[in-house]
Design an enzyme around this catalytic site. Structure first.
Site, PDB file in Angstrom:
ATOM      1  N   HIS A   1     -10.895 -25.351   7.745  1.00 28.85           N
ATOM      2  CA  HIS A   1     -11.056 -25.272   6.290  1.00 28.85           C
ATOM      3  C   HIS A   1     -11.961 -24.100   5.895  1.00 28.85           C
ATOM      4  O   HIS A   1     -12.577 -24.118   4.838  1.00 28.85           O
ATOM      5  CB  HIS A   1     -11.604 -26.579   5.715  1.00 28.85           C
TER       6      HIS A   1
ATOM      7  N   SER B   1     -13.210   4.579  -1.112  1.00 26.67           N
ATOM      8  CA  SER B   1     -12.968   4.358  -2.538  1.00 26.67           C
ATOM      9  C   SER B   1     -13.148   5.665  -3.286  1.00 26.67           C
ATOM     10  O   SER B   1     -14.008   6.483  -2.939  1.00 26.67           O
ATOM     11  CB  SER B   1     -13.941   3.314  -3.077  1.00 26.67           C
TER      12      SER B   1
ATOM     13  N   LYS C   1     -17.934   2.343   0.092  1.00 28.03           N
ATOM     14  CA  LYS C   1     -16.854   1.464   0.524  1.00 28.03           C
ATOM     15  C   LYS C   1     -16.174   1.954   1.800  1.00 28.03           C
ATOM     16  O   LYS C   1     -15.963   3.126   2.015  1.00 28.03           O
ATOM     17  CB  LYS C   1     -15.782   1.335  -0.571  1.00 28.03           C
TER      18      LYS C   1
ATOM     19  N   GLU D   1      -4.844  -4.966   5.483  1.00 28.95           N
ATOM     20  CA  GLU D   1      -4.417  -5.374   4.144  1.00 28.95           C
ATOM     21  C   GLU D   1      -2.952  -5.034   3.909  1.00 28.95           C
ATOM     22  O   GLU D   1      -2.199  -5.834   3.329  1.00 28.95           O
ATOM     23  CB  GLU D   1      -5.296  -4.693   3.084  1.00 28.95           C
TER      24      GLU D   1
END
Length: 469
Positions: free
Chosen positions: A165, A286, A292, A299
């Site tokens: 979980h 970024s 970043k 992704e």
């Protein structure tokens, strides 16, 4: 008496029956050469085998066969050099090659199509193409598995929290976690190789749908093309695309697994987890936030999974209402198959390059494992071994955790007196099971988290992968 010429402007392969040329838009709309030219070399491969077989059974003379094979070899060279001129007016890859062959060697080129149809020809081309592509996919899958196995072996002692979980559950090792990924891929590998068996069946000889009256020998053709056997039923041979659906089903499961891995990599590279680092070459920055470092490769793999799912639904829908035998609907099978193959190969290459370069942040992983009372189950097991019923042990440990939450202490940080307030069965040896190292090492059985078991599992995985070679 020579046959009458087709109506001017109609397709030379079927125009004899028509009294007017095809509408220009319909010609473009129904043409497939824009994408099926990708099958060109496999189309030639199938034609070489077909011509060779026709000569063996006496339908072609040896001279005709040799002329056809020489012409096809020259066309192969033109295609490989990018010199071949594709024509939408000729509809598809098959007619483009046949027309060019006829231009080169004359009427003998028209004899190549004896005893076959574009229906069994395209079914053969797709199987030849997919069989070769499956071998490429299998090689990349092997490379990814090898990388994960080696990384797991190196990380056999690295402790991290295991989750259920997405909550801290019990300590595991990073190597054990990586081998869980490897097990997923091992099953995918088995599915892929099993799929290949059903791809490796020869449709050629089924002709349009009912076979041919020529004395062909389909076993010869199958042998020449490396197929396991000829298809048993001519109707089924030309009309079903379940082998392509099966491959895309495999691809969907594989991408689902890669997507799950991607999700964990994305989480683990975040500042909130800080479990791993990915090399800069697999990340991007970024345009506005200079700090970043984005995990774009995982992704994007996660995103491409939905694309492959869509192709699976598309092909299932394509086939669901088709009566026997061939229907024009099946022209729509190639683009989703081609795109699925390109997507799978790209995702596997990215992962196979990236996985061995994953760097674990051992201190962050261990610290995370110390949070969340990850050794609570070990304390319950300890009490059971001391003679406490499991349900009572569960209650005792629950009270200990509640105390720890209140005091801000992990179980391993409590004193013996603090632990004994919940059960006088607890003794000084309890701290042996409350350490992360002790917890992991205690699961010393096949499939367990103990470092020695992880190394043994890695070796078994290595051996299993080698057996597929």
């Amino acid at each position: 008496m020579s046959p009458s010429p087709s109506t001017p402007g109609t397709n030379q392969s079927w125009g004899g029956r028509f009294s007017e040329p095809t509408d220009a838009f319909v010609e473009r709309f129904t043409a497939s050469v824009g994408f099926d030219q990708r099958l060109a070399l496999h189309d030639i491969q199938g034609s070489v085998a077909h011509a060779t077989m026709l000569a063996r059974v006496g339908v072609l003379t040896d001279e005709e066969r040799d002329a056809i094979l020489q012409g096809l070899d020259e066309i192969r060279g033109e295609i490989e050099r990018g010199e071949f001129e594709w024509s939408v007016a000729l509809e598809d890859v098959h007619m483009n090659i046949e027309a060019r062959l006829t231009d080169k060697i004359g009427i003998t080129g028209k004899k190549l199509h004896t005893g076959r149809s574009r229906n069994d020809q395209v079914a053969t081309d797709i199987r030849l193409f997919l069989r070769d592509e499956i071998d490429v996919v299998a090689a990349e899958l092997s490379r990814l598995r090898e990388g994960l196995i080696e990384l797991a072996d190196r990380e056999a002692d690295t402790i991290m929290p295991g989750f259920t979980h997405l909550q801290t559950a019990q300590p595991v090792t990073f190597g054990h976690h990586l081998l869980a990924w490897q097990e997923m891929l091992a099953r995918d590998h088995e599915r892929l190789l099993d799929c290949r068996k059903r791809v490796n069946v020869l449709p050629l000889g089924a002709a349009a749908l009912a076979g041919t009256t020529y004395p062909i020998d389909r076993h010869v053709t199958a042998e020449l093309l490396g197929f396991e056997r000829p298809a048993e039923n001519s109707l089924d041979a030309v009309s079903d695309r379940d082998f392509a659906i099966e491959f895309i089903a495999f691809a969907s499961i594989l991408l689902m697994h890669l997507s799950r891995m991607s999700e964990e990599l994305v989480l683990w590279t975040s500042a909130q987890f800080d479990f791993i680092d990915l090399p800069d070459r697999f990340c991007t920055g970024s345009s506005i936030m200079p700090q970043k470092k984005n995990p774009d490769v995982p992704e994007l793999v996660r995103g491409k999974t939905g694309r492959v799912y869509g192709h699976l639904m598309g092909l299932l829908t394509l086939m669901k209402s088709q009566p026997l035998a061939y229907n024009k609907d099946n022209q729509e099978d190639k683009e989703p198959l081609f795109d699925t193959l390109d997507t799978v190969k790209g995702c596997l290459r990215a992962f196979a390059d990236m996985a061995p370069a994953i760097e674990s942040k051992k201190a962050s992983m261990a610290e995370a494992a110390r949070r969340g009372f990850s050794t609570a189950t070990d304390l319950a097991d300890y009490l059971v071994r001391k003679g406490v019923a499991f349900r009572d042990a569960h209650e005792i440990v629950g009270q200990s955790v509640a105390f720890g939450l209140k005091e801000g202490k992990d179980l391993s940080e409590m004193s013996l007196e603090e632990l004994r307030q919940f059960s006088d069965t607890i003794e000084a040896d309890v701290f042996e099971v409350l350490t992360l190292e002790g917890s992991v090492a205690a699961r010393n059985h096949i499939g367990g988290t103990a470092p020695d078991q992880v190394r043994a599992a890695a070796q078994r995985a290595r051996d299993a992968l080698a057996s597929l070679a």
